[in-house]
Design a protein around this motif. Structure first.
Motif, PDB file in Angstrom:
ATOM      1  N   LEU A 244     -96.763  25.940 -47.948  1.00  0.00           N
ATOM      2  CA  LEU A 244     -96.727  24.698 -47.168  1.00  0.00           C
ATOM      3  C   LEU A 244     -97.606  23.620 -47.804  1.00  0.00           C
ATOM      4  O   LEU A 244     -97.295  22.421 -47.732  1.00  0.00           O
ATOM      5  CB  LEU A 244     -97.193  24.952 -45.733  1.00  0.00           C
ATOM      6  CG  LEU A 244     -96.453  26.063 -44.964  1.00  0.00           C
ATOM      7  CD1 LEU A 244     -96.931  26.123 -43.527  1.00  0.00           C
ATOM      8  CD2 LEU A 244     -94.944  25.855 -45.008  1.00  0.00           C
ATOM      9  N   ILE A 248     -96.923  19.297 -49.897  1.00  0.00           N
ATOM     10  CA  ILE A 248     -97.777  18.196 -49.414  1.00  0.00           C
ATOM     11  C   ILE A 248     -98.575  17.610 -50.586  1.00  0.00           C
ATOM     12  O   ILE A 248     -98.676  16.387 -50.750  1.00  0.00           O
ATOM     13  CB  ILE A 248     -98.716  18.703 -48.286  1.00  0.00           C
ATOM     14  CG1 ILE A 248     -97.881  19.078 -47.058  1.00  0.00           C
ATOM     15  CG2 ILE A 248     -99.764  17.644 -47.934  1.00  0.00           C
ATOM     16  CD1 ILE A 248     -98.645  19.823 -45.981  1.00  0.00           C
ATOM     17  N   ARG A 251     -96.211  15.594 -52.906  1.00  0.00           N
ATOM     18  CA  ARG A 251     -95.847  14.293 -52.335  1.00  0.00           C
ATOM     19  C   ARG A 251     -97.018  13.319 -52.410  1.00  0.00           C
ATOM     20  O   ARG A 251     -96.864  12.161 -52.794  1.00  0.00           O
ATOM     21  CB  ARG A 251     -95.393  14.515 -50.880  1.00  0.00           C
ATOM     22  CG  ARG A 251     -95.205  13.257 -50.038  1.00  0.00           C
ATOM     23  CD  ARG A 251     -94.072  12.396 -50.554  1.00  0.00           C
ATOM     24  NE  ARG A 251     -93.748  11.308 -49.644  1.00  0.00           N
ATOM     25  CZ  ARG A 251     -94.509  10.219 -49.450  1.00  0.00           C
ATOM     26  NH1 ARG A 251     -95.637  10.085 -50.099  1.00  0.00           N
ATOM     27  NH2 ARG A 251     -94.102   9.276 -48.615  1.00  0.00           N
ATOM     28  N   VAL A 308     -89.312  27.861 -44.302  1.00  0.00           N
ATOM     29  CA  VAL A 308     -90.172  26.838 -43.694  1.00  0.00           C
ATOM     30  C   VAL A 308     -90.633  25.845 -44.767  1.00  0.00           C
ATOM     31  O   VAL A 308     -90.633  24.622 -44.561  1.00  0.00           O
ATOM     32  CB  VAL A 308     -91.402  27.493 -42.998  1.00  0.00           C
ATOM     33  CG1 VAL A 308     -92.237  26.423 -42.304  1.00  0.00           C
ATOM     34  CG2 VAL A 308     -90.958  28.554 -42.005  1.00  0.00           C
ATOM     35  N   ALA A 309     -91.022  26.371 -45.921  1.00  0.00           N
ATOM     36  CA  ALA A 309     -91.469  25.494 -47.008  1.00  0.00           C
ATOM     37  C   ALA A 309     -90.342  24.539 -47.409  1.00  0.00           C
ATOM     38  O   ALA A 309     -90.578  23.350 -47.668  1.00  0.00           O
ATOM     39  CB  ALA A 309     -91.913  26.328 -48.204  1.00  0.00           C
ATOM     40  N   VAL A 312     -90.355  21.616 -45.294  1.00  0.00           N
ATOM     41  CA  VAL A 312     -91.450  20.679 -45.608  1.00  0.00           C
ATOM     42  C   VAL A 312     -91.078  19.830 -46.830  1.00  0.00           C
ATOM     43  O   VAL A 312     -91.244  18.607 -46.833  1.00  0.00           O
ATOM     44  CB  VAL A 312     -92.780  21.429 -45.842  1.00  0.00           C
ATOM     45  CG1 VAL A 312     -93.889  20.445 -46.191  1.00  0.00           C
ATOM     46  CG2 VAL A 312     -93.166  22.244 -44.607  1.00  0.00           C
ATOM     47  N   TRP A 313     -90.540  20.479 -47.882  1.00  0.00           N
ATOM     48  CA  TRP A 313     -90.095  19.710 -49.066  1.00  0.00           C
ATOM     49  C   TRP A 313     -89.084  18.639 -48.643  1.00  0.00           C
ATOM     50  O   TRP A 313     -89.116  17.511 -49.126  1.00  0.00           O
ATOM     51  CB  TRP A 313     -89.462  20.635 -50.116  1.00  0.00           C
ATOM     52  CG  TRP A 313     -90.408  21.481 -50.912  1.00  0.00           C
ATOM     53  CD1 TRP A 313     -90.907  22.710 -50.570  1.00  0.00           C
ATOM     54  CD2 TRP A 313     -90.992  21.181 -52.206  1.00  0.00           C
ATOM     55  NE1 TRP A 313     -91.746  23.175 -51.554  1.00  0.00           N
ATOM     56  CE2 TRP A 313     -91.815  22.277 -52.566  1.00  0.00           C
ATOM     57  CE3 TRP A 313     -90.888  20.099 -53.095  1.00  0.00           C
ATOM     58  CZ2 TRP A 313     -92.530  22.318 -53.772  1.00  0.00           C
ATOM     59  CZ3 TRP A 313     -91.592  20.148 -54.289  1.00  0.00           C
ATOM     60  CH2 TRP A 313     -92.413  21.235 -54.621  1.00  0.00           C
ATOM     61  N   ILE A 315     -88.581  17.298 -45.484  1.00  0.00           N
ATOM     62  CA  ILE A 315     -89.172  16.245 -44.636  1.00  0.00           C
ATOM     63  C   ILE A 315     -89.905  15.220 -45.504  1.00  0.00           C
ATOM     64  O   ILE A 315     -89.876  14.018 -45.240  1.00  0.00           O
ATOM     65  CB  ILE A 315     -90.144  16.865 -43.603  1.00  0.00           C
ATOM     66  CG1 ILE A 315     -89.358  17.632 -42.532  1.00  0.00           C
ATOM     67  CG2 ILE A 315     -91.023  15.796 -42.949  1.00  0.00           C
ATOM     68  CD1 ILE A 315     -90.224  18.457 -41.599  1.00  0.00           C
ATOM     69  N   LEU A 316     -90.554  15.714 -46.531  1.00  0.00           N
ATOM     70  CA  LEU A 316     -91.321  14.822 -47.415  1.00  0.00           C
ATOM     71  C   LEU A 316     -90.427  14.105 -48.437  1.00  0.00           C
ATOM     72  O   LEU A 316     -90.906  13.345 -49.266  1.00  0.00           O
ATOM     73  CB  LEU A 316     -92.422  15.617 -48.138  1.00  0.00           C
ATOM     74  CG  LEU A 316     -93.486  16.233 -47.220  1.00  0.00           C
ATOM     75  CD1 LEU A 316     -94.448  17.100 -48.003  1.00  0.00           C
ATOM     76  CD2 LEU A 316     -94.248  15.133 -46.477  1.00  0.00           C
ATOM     77  N   ASP A 319     -87.288  17.171 -51.853  1.00  0.00           N
ATOM     78  CA  ASP A 319     -86.459  18.345 -52.082  1.00  0.00           C
ATOM     79  C   ASP A 319     -85.362  17.983 -53.069  1.00  0.00           C
ATOM     80  O   ASP A 319     -85.241  16.829 -53.488  1.00  0.00           O
ATOM     81  CB  ASP A 319     -85.839  18.820 -50.755  1.00  0.00           C
ATOM     82  CG  ASP A 319     -84.972  17.725 -50.130  1.00  0.00           C
ATOM     83  OD1 ASP A 319     -85.357  16.536 -50.231  1.00  0.00           O
ATOM     84  OD2 ASP A 319     -83.914  18.047 -49.570  1.00  0.00           O
TER      85      ASP A 319
END
Ligand code: FE2
Ligand code: FE2
Length: 334
Positions: A244, A248, A251, A308-309, A312-313, A315-316, A319
């Motif tokens: 996770l 972050i 980004r 889950v990761a 996150v990729w 959302i940021l 990806d």
């Protein structure tokens, strides 16, 4: 150290599965540093008359192949002299950001080396890399001073968090080397894209980038090898946490490199609407996500790309596909 023929990082760019393989890879990288390294004053042709900053000043106009400012009509419609002024500032500032990140890397690696056990090949390789980064910084400062603009580099808050790299290297080396990857991958990507293009860029920029790229290949190779080796020793919970943290960091650092600080936009009266279009539109997000192709492959290879990761990729907005091989040319690169 027993010397063998010089080896590039690419030749040593295989999977790291065991202590022996890891040690051998680092030995090859160290040999590469011993046999092929650059001098910031001798390997850039600073005294060439064509390198004078104001000779062929149009060559400072930002290349549309990979610069989001250059792609925007606001920039394209400016008078030539303003395009040149912004181009010089942008190039000097990118180099300043690179230099500040190298300082973070050097401070972290020095503290990491402080407690490396005797006999570890990491000590020798990390020392070579720090020497190379110091030389990059001399080269970068020479370029900034010749351009003659008082650029500040990173914006807030990263500029104030410079000590975090050293703390992470001491306490959480895996996170520190993620910061290294986040700093090196976008710069490597942007420089390769520019050198592969037919853009008529200023020879100072071309020469400095060529020297930098050649050595960064080793550094990136080491950061990947380090994470492959050390992440595999983490607990399942530790790996989940790292999975996770990684996007972050990518980004945060990646955008800090690509997006100039507020001082830049104020200096050139760039409207906020234009700033958002340049760097935060859907097109810009797609473009920037390409910088992390290799980081995503790395995350996948070391087991840090779980469902889950992936979210996150996504959302940021960094990806994307997993490239088939390192530094595969991008859809917009030519
Ligand atoms: Fe560097
Ligand atoms: Fe580096």
């Amino acid at each position: 150290m027993t010397m063998k023929p010089a080896t590039t990082s690419t030749a040593a760019d295989s999977e790291v599965a065991s202590d022996e393989e890891y040690a051998e890879k680092l030995r090859l990288l160290s040999e590469g540093s011993v046999h092929r390294h650059f001098d910031p004053y001798k390997d850039v042709d600073w005294d060439n008359p064509d390198y004078a900053v104001d000779v062929g000043a149009e060559r400072w106009i930002l290349p549309s192949v990979n610069d989001m400012i250059a792609k925007h009509p606001w920039y394209q419609n400016l008078p030539i002299d303003q395009q040149i002024a912004i181009g010089k500032y942008r190039m000097a500032n990118i180099v300043k950001v690179g230099q500040q990140l190298e300082c973070v890397l050097i401070s972290g690696m020095a503290l990491y080396n402080y407690s490396v056990p005797n006999g570890s090949p990491e000590f020798e390789y990390c020392t070579h890399e720090m020497i190379e980064e110091h030389n990059h910084n001399l080269m970068f400062q020479e370029m900034i001073d010749r351009i003659g603009m008082d650029v500040r580099g990173l914006g807030w808050p990263l500029r104030e968090l410079k000590f975090l790299g050293a703390l992470m290297a001491s306490w959480f080396p895996n996170i520190f080397f993620m910061i290294v990857v986040a700093g090196e991958e976008p710069v490597d990507h942007v420089q390769k894209q520019l050198l592969r293009s037919s853009e008529d860029i200023h020879p100072i920029v071309r020469n400095v980038m060529s020297v930098h790229l050649a050595e960064e290949a080793r550094h990136i190779s080491f950061a990947h090898a380090f994470l492959k080796k050390h992440v595999s020793g983490s607990s399942r919970l530790g790996k989940f946490g790292l999975s996770l943290v990684m996007p972050i960091i990518m980004r945060w650092i990646g955008y800090a490199i690509v997006v100039p600080s507020r001082a830049f936009f104020a200096e050139f009266d760039i409207p906020d609407r234009v700033r958002r279009q340049m760097f935060y539109s859907a097109d810009a997000a797609r473009f920037i996500s390409d910088y992390f192709d290799d980081a995503r492959v790395l995350a996948n290879d070391v087991g840090l790309m779980n469902p889950v990761a992936k979210v996150v990729w996504k959302i940021l907005r960094i990806d994307g596909r997993l490239s088939r091989h390192r530094s595969e040319p991008q859809r917009d690169a030519t």
